[in-house]
Design an enzyme around this catalytic site. Structure first.
Site, PDB file in Angstrom:
ATOM      1  N   LYS A  50       0.857  -1.191   0.000  1.00 26.60           N
ATOM      2  CA  LYS A  50       0.000   0.000   0.000  1.00 26.60           C
ATOM      3  C   LYS A  50       0.886   1.231   0.000  1.00 26.60           C
ATOM      4  CE  LYS A  50      -3.883  -0.487   2.387  1.00 26.60           C
ATOM      5  NZ  LYS A  50      -4.867  -0.504   3.463  1.00 26.60           N
TER       6      LYS A  50
ATOM      7  N   ASP B 192     -13.488   0.799  11.869  1.00 26.32           N
ATOM      8  CA  ASP B 192     -14.066   0.974  10.540  1.00 26.32           C
ATOM      9  C   ASP B 192     -14.375  -0.402   9.931  1.00 26.32           C
ATOM     10  OD1 ASP B 192     -15.009   2.150   8.268  1.00 26.32           O
ATOM     11  OD2 ASP B 192     -13.071   2.815   7.501  1.00 26.32           O
TER      12      ASP B 192
HETATM   13  P1  ADP Z   1      -7.071   2.002   1.841  1.00 27.68           P
HETATM   14  O1  ADP Z   1      -6.789   1.364   3.150  1.00 27.68           O
HETATM   15  O2  ADP Z   1      -5.987   2.928   1.331  1.00 27.68           O
HETATM   16  O3  ADP Z   1      -8.440   2.616   1.809  1.00 27.68           O
HETATM   17  P2  ADP Z   1      -7.826  -0.490   0.803  1.00 27.68           P
HETATM   18  O4  ADP Z   1      -7.238  -1.332   1.874  1.00 27.68           O
HETATM   19  O5  ADP Z   1      -9.277  -0.233   0.848  1.00 27.68           O
HETATM   20  O6  ADP Z   1      -7.056   0.858   0.749  1.00 27.68           O
HETATM   21  O7  ADP Z   1      -7.441  -1.116  -0.606  1.00 27.68           O
HETATM   22  C1  ADP Z   1      -7.993  -0.694  -1.821  1.00 27.68           C
HETATM   23  C2  ADP Z   1      -8.224  -1.931  -2.676  1.00 27.68           C
HETATM   24  O8  ADP Z   1      -6.980  -2.589  -2.939  1.00 27.68           O
HETATM   25  C3  ADP Z   1      -9.111  -2.973  -2.024  1.00 27.68           C
HETATM   26  O9  ADP Z   1     -10.452  -2.719  -2.269  1.00 27.68           O
HETATM   27  C4  ADP Z   1      -8.638  -4.257  -2.671  1.00 27.68           C
HETATM   28  O10 ADP Z   1      -9.264  -4.443  -3.915  1.00 27.68           O
HETATM   29  C5  ADP Z   1      -7.163  -4.002  -2.902  1.00 27.68           C
HETATM   30  N1  ADP Z   1      -6.349  -4.535  -1.804  1.00 27.68           N
HETATM   31  C6  ADP Z   1      -6.005  -3.905  -0.674  1.00 27.68           C
HETATM   32  N2  ADP Z   1      -5.259  -4.687   0.119  1.00 27.68           N
HETATM   33  C7  ADP Z   1      -5.140  -5.862  -0.516  1.00 27.68           C
HETATM   34  C8  ADP Z   1      -4.501  -7.111  -0.196  1.00 27.68           C
HETATM   35  N3  ADP Z   1      -3.858  -7.267   0.950  1.00 27.68           N
HETATM   36  N4  ADP Z   1      -4.595  -8.119  -1.073  1.00 27.68           N
HETATM   37  C9  ADP Z   1      -5.286  -7.962  -2.210  1.00 27.68           C
HETATM   38  N5  ADP Z   1      -5.905  -6.834  -2.571  1.00 27.68           N
HETATM   39  C10 ADP Z   1      -5.848  -5.788  -1.749  1.00 27.68           C
END
Ligand code: ADP
Length: 565
Positions: free
Chosen positions: A332, A423
Site C-alpha cells: 500500500k 471501521d
Molecule cells: P485504503 O486502506 O488505502 O483505503 P484499501 O485497503 O481499501 O485501501 O485497498 C484498496 C483496494 O486494494 C481494495 O479494495 C482491494 O481491492 C485491494 N487490496 C487492498 N489490500 C489488498 C490485499 N492485501 N490483497 C489484495 N488486494 C488488496
C-alpha cells in the site's frame, strides 16, 4: 506491577519489556495456551498468561482439539511411538556427535541432558525459508528443539544438525503423542465450507480430512466421494461410546482417532468409500508469519518488487508485489498528506504483533523514504464487498454464514487484545485464494488525514456502519465494532447491498435515533437476523461481545447445517 495501555492494547498481551523474556505461554496456531511456566517468568508474564488463558479457552475448546487435547479424549496411539524413539535417537546422535568432535570427553553432565530433554520438541508443519541471517529454515515433518520463546510468534529453535535460529511459531506443532496436528489428515481451523472447498479441489475418490466439529470437543471426518456418479462431500462425526472408544460406523470402535483413521484407510466398513487420500494441512497454504522476522518491521524498499495495481483506497494505490523476490505481498503506497505517518509508524510495531488466521497480516513498513509503504499479506480474491457483488446468487447461505464466522473470529481476537477496529465493513475485509475472509485495515482509521472521513458530518464518515455513541460522541469501543459487525452481516446476507440504500447520513442518524433498524435480508433466516439485530442495541452494554457472537453463530451452523451426514 503490570503495564497495560488502554490505547495500544496489544501491549497488554506482550509488553515490550517482556519481549526478550522466556515466555512460556503458547498462543501458537493451535490457539490453545499451553501454560508451561518457566523459571524465567515474571509476575507480569504469569498475569499475561492467565488473561490469555481465560479469554481464549472458550473459543479454543470449540475450534481446536490439537495440542492440548485432554488425555482422556485421546489415549496413546501407535503413531506416537515412532516419535518417541526418534527423539531418543536424536538425543543419542547429538551426544555421540559431541563425543566424536572432542575426544576424550567426560560424560555429558546430567544437567545438560536434562535441560536438553526438558525443552519443547516440535515438528514443522510447513517448509519455512530463512528470510534473514538470524532465521532457521524449517523442513516439513522434521523435528526441532525450541530454545527460547521470544514472543508468541517468534521462537528460537535448533535443528538436528545443531543449527540455531528464529522460526515462526505457527509453522510448528508440539511433538507429543496426543497432538493430532502431526497427522497429515488433520486440518485445524477449517469449517465445513472450507473442508468442502479443499476436498472438491482435490476431487479424488476417498479424499478426506479430519477437522474440529462445530460441536464443542468433537471431530468431524469429511470425505469426497463420486459414488453413484454424483460428486459429494460427506461429513461424519467421530463419536465416542460409553467406554471412551471412537467410531464413525456403529460396529467398529477404536481407542484412538488415528487408529480409527488407519482402519478406515483400509476398510470402508460403513463409510461410502475407504479413506484413500489424506488432504490435511498440506492442502492448505502456509500461514502468514507475524512479520518477516522477529521485531523486523522496517523493510528496505529496494527489496520490494511492484507487479501490478490491485486497487485504490483512502491512502493511495495498492499493488501486488514480492518481497526479496520470494514472498508475494500487497504493498500500500501512502500518498503524502493522506496519513499522520509518525503516529502510525509507532502503532505499526504493535499491529505487527497482532497475528491471527482471520486477520490480514501486517508484514512491515518502509518509513525511511517517501512515499511510505505498508506491506501486508496478499489476498487473492480481493475485497469482500466486490467478492459478494460478483457472486450474487452463487453463494449459498451456508457460505454466507461461514464468511460472517470468519470475520467474527478475527474480531474476537481483536476484542481479546482490546484492539478496536473503528471501521469494520465489508469493504475493509479481504478474501484469500481459499475463500477465507480476513479482517483488514484494523485501527487504520485513526491515521487518516481527511476531514470528510474524520468528521461525523463529513461525506466519507461511515455513518451507516456507526453506532449511536460513535456518530454522536465518537466513542469507539469493541461494542461499537459489534454494531458495525451487525451491518457487515447485513451486507453479506444481501450479497453486497448498500445499507440504508441512498439515504443521507442525516436521514440514517434520524432513523437509528428513532429506533429503526435495517430490515431482514431475504437470505437471512430469522435466527441469523436475530444475531445481526442484537448488534444494534442502542446501548453498547446491551450488545453481545464477539466471543458471545461466535458461540451463537456456531449454534446456528449446527441447527441449520448439522455437522454430519
Ligand atoms: P485504503 O486502506 O488505502 O483505503 P484499501 O485497503 O481499501 O485501501 O485497498 C484498496 C483496494 O486494494 C481494495 O479494495 C482491494 O481491492 C485491494 N487490496 C487492498 N489490500 C489488498 C490485499 N492485501 N490483497 C489484495 N488486494 C488488496
Amino acid at each position: 506491577m503490570f503495564l497495560i495501555r488502554a490505547k495500544h492494547s496489544a501491549r497488554a498481551v506482550f509488553p515490550a519489556h517482556l519481549m526478550k523474556r522466556r515466555l512460556y505461554f503458547h498462543l501458537n496456531i493451535s490457539g490453545q495456551p499451553d501454560m508451561t511456566l518457566s523459571t524465567y517468568h515474571t509476575i507480569q508474564s504469569v498475569f499475561c498468561c492467565c488473561c490469555c488463558c481465560f479469554t481464549v479457552q472458550k473459543r479454543a475448546m470449540r475450534t481446536k482439539m490439537n495440542m492440548d487435547l485432554d488425555s482422556d479424549q485421546m489415549t496413546q496411539y501407535s503413531a506416537s511411538q515412532s516419535h518417541v524413539s526418534y527423539a531418543c535417537s536424536w538425543k543419542c546422535r547429538h551426544k555421540s556427535k559431541l563425543q566424536s568432535k572432542n575426544k576424550p570427553l567426560p560424560p555429558l553432565p546430567d544437567e545438560a541432558l536434562e535441560d536438553y530433554t526438558k525443552n519443547l520438541r516440535v515438528i514443522a508443519l510447513y517448509d519455512f525459508y530463512a528470510r534473514g541471517p538470524s532465521d532457521l529454515p524449517l523442513k516439513k515433518s522434521e523435528e526441532y528443539l525450541i530454545l527460547e520463546q521470544y514472543d508468541p510468534h517468534w521462537w528460537k529453535a535448533r535443528d538436528q544438525h545443531g543449527n540455531e535460529g528464529l522460526i515462526p511459531s505457527n509453522y510448528v506443532t508440539e511433538n507429543k503423542k496426543n497432538n493430532l496436528e502431526m497427522y497429515e489428515w488433520y486440518c485445524k481451523n477449517i469449517n465445513r465450507r472450507q473442508a468442502e472447498h479443499l476436498l472438491c479441489q482435490e476431487s479424488k475418490e476417498g479424499a478426506f480430512v479430519v477437522r474440529d466439529s462445530s460441536q464443542q470437543g468433537l471431530l468431524t471426518l469429511s470425505m469426497y466421494s463420486q459414488a453413484k456418479g454424483s460428486h459429494s462431500v460427506r461429513h461424519y462425526q467421530i463419536k465416542k461410546n460409553h467406554l471412551g472408544q471412537y467410531y464413525v460406523a456403529e460396529k467398529y470402535h477404536f481407542s484412538t482417532v488415528p487408529e480409527l483413521i488407519e482402519y478406515h484407510q483400509h476398510n470402508a466398513a460403513g463409510l461410502v468409500t475407504r479413506l484413500r487420500h489424506p488432504v490435511g494441512s498440506a492442502g492448505c497454504s502456509s500461514p502468514a508469519a507475524a512479520g518477516f522476522s522477529y521485531e523486523e518491521w522496517e523493510l528496505n524498499p529496494s527489496e520490494l518488487m511492484f507487479l501490478k495495481e490491485l486497487g485504490r483506497g483512502q491512502f493511495g494505490v495498492v499493488q501486488l508485489g514480492k518481497w526479496k523476490a520470494t514472498i508475494t505481498v500487497a504493498i500500500k503506497t501512502i500518498n503524502e498528506g493522506a496519513m499522520s505517518a509518525e503516529d502510525f509508524i509507532e502503532e505499526a510495531k504493535v499491529m505487527m504483533k497482532l497475528s491471527h488466521p482471520k486477520l490480514v497480516q501486517l508484514y512491515g513498513v518502509c518509513t525511511q523514504h517517501k512515499p511510505l509503504y505498508v506491506v501486508t499479506e496478499f489476498m487473492e480474491n480481493g475485497c469482500l464487498l466486490s467478492y459478494l457483488r460478483q457472486r450474487r446468487r452463487k453463494l449459498g447461505t451456508h457460505m454466507l454464514l461461514s464468511m460472517c464466522q470468519d470475520v467474527c473470529e478475527g474480531m474476537e481476537y481483536l476484542e481479546r487484545n482490546s484492539f478496536i477496529h473503528r471501521d469494520l465493513a465489508a469493504r475493509n475485509c479481504l478474501v484469500n485464494a481459499e475463500h477465507i475472509v480476513k479482517v483488514s485495515d484494523f485501527g487504520m482509521a485513526r491515521y487518516v488525514i481527511d476531514n470528510e472521513y474524520i468528521s461525523s458530518s463529513g461525506a466519507k464518515f461511515p455513518v451507516k456502519w456507526s453506532s449511536p455513541e460513535v456518530f454522536h460522541f465518537k466513542k469507539y469501543s469493541s461494542k461499537s465494532d459489534v454494531w458495525s459487525f451487525g451491518v457487515l452481516m447485513w451486507e453479506v446476507f444481501t450479497e453486497g447491498k448498500m445499507p440504508f440504500e441512498s439515504k443521507s447520513s442525516f436521514e440514517v442518524v434520524r432513523e437509528i435515533s428513532q429506533g429503526n433498524r435495517l430490515y431482514r435480508p431475504h437470505l437471512a433466516s430469522h435466527s441469523v437476523y436475530k444475531v445481526m439485530y442484537s448488534c444494534w442495541h442502542e446501548k453498547p452494554e446491551g450488545r453481545p461481545t464477539f466471543a458471545e457472537l461466535m458461540e451463537t453463530l456456531t449454534d446456528i451452523t449446527e441447527v441449520d447445517n448439522p455437522d454430519f451426514t
